[in-house]
Write a protein that holds these residues in place. Structure first.
Motif, PDB file in Angstrom:
ATOM      1  N   ILE A  17      -5.677  20.249 -20.510  1.00 35.45           N
ATOM      2  CA  ILE A  17      -6.206  18.919 -20.861  1.00 35.45           C
ATOM      3  C   ILE A  17      -6.951  18.334 -19.669  1.00 35.45           C
ATOM      4  O   ILE A  17      -8.041  17.768 -19.819  1.00 35.45           O
ATOM      5  CB  ILE A  17      -5.080  17.979 -21.347  1.00 35.45           C
ATOM      6  N   LEU A  18      -6.393  18.481 -18.476  1.00 36.09           N
ATOM      7  CA  LEU A  18      -7.074  17.975 -17.277  1.00 36.09           C
ATOM      8  C   LEU A  18      -8.420  18.660 -17.073  1.00 36.09           C
ATOM      9  O   LEU A  18      -9.400  18.007 -16.717  1.00 36.09           O
ATOM     10  CB  LEU A  18      -6.191  18.172 -16.042  1.00 36.09           C
ATOM     11  N   ALA A  22     -11.981  16.750 -17.065  1.00 35.84           N
ATOM     12  CA  ALA A  22     -12.755  16.768 -15.818  1.00 35.84           C
ATOM     13  C   ALA A  22     -14.249  16.816 -16.101  1.00 35.84           C
ATOM     14  O   ALA A  22     -15.056  16.344 -15.299  1.00 35.84           O
ATOM     15  CB  ALA A  22     -12.341  17.951 -14.953  1.00 35.84           C
ATOM     16  N   SER A  23     -14.617  17.345 -17.265  1.00 34.79           N
ATOM     17  CA  SER A  23     -16.047  17.438 -17.587  1.00 34.79           C
ATOM     18  C   SER A  23     -16.568  16.225 -18.345  1.00 34.79           C
ATOM     19  O   SER A  23     -17.737  15.886 -18.232  1.00 34.79           O
ATOM     20  CB  SER A  23     -16.332  18.714 -18.386  1.00 34.79           C
ATOM     21  N   ARG A  24     -15.688  15.584 -19.134  1.00 29.06           N
ATOM     22  CA  ARG A  24     -16.134  14.388 -19.871  1.00 29.06           C
ATOM     23  C   ARG A  24     -14.939  13.647 -20.456  1.00 29.06           C
ATOM     24  O   ARG A  24     -13.882  14.219 -20.656  1.00 29.06           O
ATOM     25  CB  ARG A  24     -17.110  14.764 -20.973  1.00 29.06           C
ATOM     26  N   ALA A  25     -15.119  12.366 -20.743  1.00 28.72           N
ATOM     27  CA  ALA A  25     -14.089  11.568 -21.399  1.00 28.72           C
ATOM     28  C   ALA A  25     -13.961  12.005 -22.857  1.00 28.72           C
ATOM     29  O   ALA A  25     -14.956  12.381 -23.481  1.00 28.72           O
ATOM     30  CB  ALA A  25     -14.440  10.088 -21.326  1.00 28.72           C
ATOM     31  N   MET A  26     -12.738  11.964 -23.362  1.00 25.63           N
ATOM     32  CA  MET A  26     -12.507  12.419 -24.732  1.00 25.63           C
ATOM     33  C   MET A  26     -11.471  11.536 -25.416  1.00 25.63           C
ATOM     34  O   MET A  26     -10.621  10.931 -24.765  1.00 25.63           O
ATOM     35  CB  MET A  26     -12.008  13.868 -24.733  1.00 25.63           C
ATOM     36  N   THR A  27     -11.543  11.497 -26.743  1.00 26.41           N
ATOM     37  CA  THR A  27     -10.541  10.817 -27.553  1.00 26.41           C
ATOM     38  C   THR A  27      -9.359  11.760 -27.762  1.00 26.41           C
ATOM     39  O   THR A  27      -9.499  12.983 -27.607  1.00 26.41           O
ATOM     40  CB  THR A  27     -11.105  10.406 -28.921  1.00 26.41           C
ATOM     41  N   PRO A  28      -8.202  11.233 -28.141  1.00 25.83           N
ATOM     42  CA  PRO A  28      -7.056  12.105 -28.416  1.00 25.83           C
ATOM     43  C   PRO A  28      -7.353  13.160 -29.481  1.00 25.83           C
ATOM     44  O   PRO A  28      -6.938  14.308 -29.352  1.00 25.83           O
ATOM     45  CB  PRO A  28      -5.972  11.134 -28.882  1.00 25.83           C
ATOM     46  N   GLN A  57      -7.159   5.511 -19.388  1.00 21.69           N
ATOM     47  CA  GLN A  57      -7.702   5.291 -20.725  1.00 21.69           C
ATOM     48  C   GLN A  57      -8.615   4.074 -20.738  1.00 21.69           C
ATOM     49  O   GLN A  57      -8.437   3.145 -19.961  1.00 21.69           O
ATOM     50  CB  GLN A  57      -6.596   5.143 -21.758  1.00 21.69           C
ATOM     51  N   GLN A  58      -9.586   4.143 -21.635  1.00 21.04           N
ATOM     52  CA  GLN A  58     -10.533   3.045 -21.804  1.00 21.04           C
ATOM     53  C   GLN A  58     -10.781   2.874 -23.294  1.00 21.04           C
ATOM     54  O   GLN A  58     -11.109   3.832 -23.997  1.00 21.04           O
ATOM     55  CB  GLN A  58     -11.840   3.363 -21.085  1.00 21.04           C
ATOM     56  N   TYR A  66     -10.001   8.975 -22.939  1.00 20.78           N
ATOM     57  CA  TYR A  66      -9.247   9.336 -21.748  1.00 20.78           C
ATOM     58  C   TYR A  66     -10.192   9.949 -20.722  1.00 20.78           C
ATOM     59  O   TYR A  66     -11.077  10.720 -21.062  1.00 20.78           O
ATOM     60  CB  TYR A  66      -8.113  10.306 -22.104  1.00 20.78           C
ATOM     61  N   HIS A  67      -9.969   9.567 -19.466  1.00 19.15           N
ATOM     62  CA  HIS A  67     -10.797  10.002 -18.349  1.00 19.15           C
ATOM     63  C   HIS A  67      -9.919  10.681 -17.306  1.00 19.15           C
ATOM     64  O   HIS A  67      -8.792  10.254 -17.052  1.00 19.15           O
ATOM     65  CB  HIS A  67     -11.483   8.798 -17.673  1.00 19.15           C
TER      66      HIS A  67
END
Length: 101
Positions: A17-18, A22-28, A57-58, A66-67
């Protein structure tokens, strides 16, 4: 509950998951699509990563993104640095020994 970063990286799914984040923000949901497990299991992994501050989280409208938090990885690097220095010293000693042979 506040967990440490070492607990977070102890699990291969959380490490994956990390890498994804690391490449882009993603939703759950977008994170869960990458795993052959339940959405609830992925959510638990995300929760652990958030508790140790490896991710942030944003909220964007109704979605949560998640970032990856790279500053948290410094704790790992600082801990590993102790061992890195020991091994460098040992390898340098070995080099010196081999030169004398």
């Amino acid at each position: 509950m506040h967990r440490d970063i070492f607990h977070a990286i102890a699990d291969p799914t959380r490490r994956s998951i990390l890498i994804l984040l690391a490449s882009r923000a993603m939703t759950p949901n977008s994170i869960a699509e990458h795993f052959d497990t339940t959405r609830q299991a992925v959510s638990k992994h995300i929760q652990i990563l958030a508790e140790c501050e490896a991710i942030t989280q944003q909220r964007n409208g109704r979605e949560i993104y998640y970032h990856f938090n790279p500053t948290k990885m410094k704790e790992i690097d600082q801990w590993l640095d102790i061992f890195r220095k020991q091994w460098e010293d040992r390898l340098n000693q070995l080099d010196d020994l081999l030169k004398d042979l």
